[in-house]
Design a protein around this motif. Structure first.
Motif, PDB file in Angstrom:
ATOM      1  N   ASN A 115       0.677  -1.070  -0.031  1.00  0.00           N
ATOM      2  CA  ASN A 115      -0.141   0.042   0.039  1.00  0.00           C
ATOM      3  C   ASN A 115       0.905   1.242  -0.125  1.00  0.00           C
ATOM      4  O   ASN A 115       0.434   2.408  -0.448  1.00  0.00           O
ATOM      5  CB  ASN A 115      -1.117  -0.044   1.271  1.00  0.00           C
ATOM      6  CG  ASN A 115      -0.119   0.008   2.656  1.00  0.00           C
ATOM      7  OD1 ASN A 115       0.103  -1.119   3.011  1.00  0.00           O
ATOM      8  ND2 ASN A 115      -0.041   1.241   3.078  1.00  0.00           N
ATOM      9  N   ILE A 122      -7.450  -6.542  -2.170  1.00  0.00           N
ATOM     10  CA  ILE A 122      -6.299  -6.015  -0.990  1.00  0.00           C
ATOM     11  C   ILE A 122      -6.232  -7.103  -0.183  1.00  0.00           C
ATOM     12  O   ILE A 122      -7.136  -7.782   0.311  1.00  0.00           O
ATOM     13  CB  ILE A 122      -6.762  -4.866  -0.449  1.00  0.00           C
ATOM     14  CG1 ILE A 122      -6.939  -3.743  -1.483  1.00  0.00           C
ATOM     15  CG2 ILE A 122      -5.925  -4.546   0.684  1.00  0.00           C
ATOM     16  CD1 ILE A 122      -7.699  -2.483  -0.998  1.00  0.00           C
ATOM     17  N   ASP A 123      -4.938  -7.568   0.142  1.00  0.00           N
ATOM     18  CA  ASP A 123      -4.827  -8.553   1.327  1.00  0.00           C
ATOM     19  C   ASP A 123      -4.515  -7.828   2.640  1.00  0.00           C
ATOM     20  O   ASP A 123      -3.379  -7.316   2.777  1.00  0.00           O
ATOM     21  CB  ASP A 123      -3.691  -9.592   0.887  1.00  0.00           C
ATOM     22  CG  ASP A 123      -3.641 -10.689   1.941  1.00  0.00           C
ATOM     23  OD1 ASP A 123      -3.957 -10.647   3.172  1.00  0.00           O
ATOM     24  OD2 ASP A 123      -2.835 -11.707   1.752  1.00  0.00           O
ATOM     25  N   PHE A 124      -5.503  -7.545   3.330  1.00  0.00           N
ATOM     26  CA  PHE A 124      -5.361  -6.395   4.445  1.00  0.00           C
ATOM     27  C   PHE A 124      -4.391  -7.202   5.370  1.00  0.00           C
ATOM     28  O   PHE A 124      -4.656  -8.448   5.770  1.00  0.00           O
ATOM     29  CB  PHE A 124      -6.675  -6.263   4.985  1.00  0.00           C
ATOM     30  CG  PHE A 124      -7.563  -5.302   4.324  1.00  0.00           C
ATOM     31  CD1 PHE A 124      -7.369  -3.853   4.044  1.00  0.00           C
ATOM     32  CD2 PHE A 124      -8.557  -5.893   3.554  1.00  0.00           C
ATOM     33  CE1 PHE A 124      -8.173  -3.102   3.412  1.00  0.00           C
ATOM     34  CE2 PHE A 124      -9.300  -4.913   2.496  1.00  0.00           C
ATOM     35  CZ  PHE A 124      -9.109  -3.650   2.585  1.00  0.00           C
ATOM     36  N   LYS A 158       1.532  -2.188   5.052  1.00  0.00           N
ATOM     37  CA  LYS A 158       0.607  -3.046   5.801  1.00  0.00           C
ATOM     38  C   LYS A 158      -0.001  -4.084   5.060  1.00  0.00           C
ATOM     39  O   LYS A 158      -0.228  -5.248   5.161  1.00  0.00           O
ATOM     40  CB  LYS A 158      -0.256  -2.161   6.749  1.00  0.00           C
ATOM     41  CG  LYS A 158       0.238  -1.364   7.921  1.00  0.00           C
ATOM     42  CD  LYS A 158      -0.806  -0.784   8.420  1.00  0.00           C
ATOM     43  CE  LYS A 158      -0.327   0.165   9.602  1.00  0.00           C
ATOM     44  NZ  LYS A 158      -1.469   0.865  10.273  1.00  0.00           N
ATOM     45  N   ASP A 159      -0.662  -3.511   3.861  1.00  0.00           N
ATOM     46  CA  ASP A 159      -1.662  -4.170   3.004  1.00  0.00           C
ATOM     47  C   ASP A 159      -0.872  -4.550   1.584  1.00  0.00           C
ATOM     48  O   ASP A 159      -0.393  -3.735   1.093  1.00  0.00           O
ATOM     49  CB  ASP A 159      -2.747  -3.532   2.825  1.00  0.00           C
ATOM     50  CG  ASP A 159      -3.370  -3.068   3.952  1.00  0.00           C
ATOM     51  OD1 ASP A 159      -3.576  -3.927   5.044  1.00  0.00           O
ATOM     52  OD2 ASP A 159      -3.922  -2.011   4.357  1.00  0.00           O
TER      53      ASP A 159
END
Length: 154
Positions: free
Chosen positions: A104, A123-125, A144-145
């Protein structure tokens, strides 16, 4: 500058220092390196400009799991050329979808990938929080993501 892109031969060592520019964890790189096809971009003098790795992930789908341009050559359009080569390679090998993921916080990469025909697909949070032991910071933003992008061939 003239350059060539070629597949790494089996007796060559992948350029770990360059791969670490795109992925800061050597253990994670080693987890996908042996399953990937490695492509090198070199200058006419044999100087290493960039690298990308293609990894088949699902039927008809291949992912660029690592792509990097040497700091000396960044900002000169070589990343765009590597992406174009990866797209042509994926298409020529019969894949229908080419995927790539980035953090991100990777603002320039997100722009480059979209300009190169990729669209955000998911999105892979928390991906980087779960998979990397140390915090990653880029552009003053904590990574983070994982932003997932894909390009479909017809």
């Amino acid at each position: 500058m003239n350059h060539t892109i070629r597949k790494l031969s089996s007796d060559e060592t992948p350029p770990m220092d360059l791969l670490l520019l795109a992925d800061p964890d050597q253990e994670i790189i080693l987890s996908y390196l042996d399953r990937s096809s490695v492509f090198l971009m070199e200058s006419e003098k044999g100087e290493l400009i960039g690298v990308y790795l293609l990894l088949p992930t699902r039927p008809h789908t291949v992912e660029i799991v690592n792509i990097a341009v040497s700091e000396k050559f960044q900002g000169q359009g070589f990343g765009k050329k590597l992406l174009a080569h990866a797209s042509e390679t994926a298409r020529s090998q019969g894949f229908l979808t080419l995927e790539i993921g980035t953090g991100n916080s990777s603002i320039a990469q997100l722009g480059l990938y979209q300009k190169s025909g990729f669209s955000i697909s998911g999105i892979d949070f928390g991906f980087f929080l779960r998979n990397y032991p140390d915090p990653i910071w880029e552009n003053g933003i904590q990574c983070k993501d994982m932003i997932r992008l894909s390009r479909h061939f017809s």
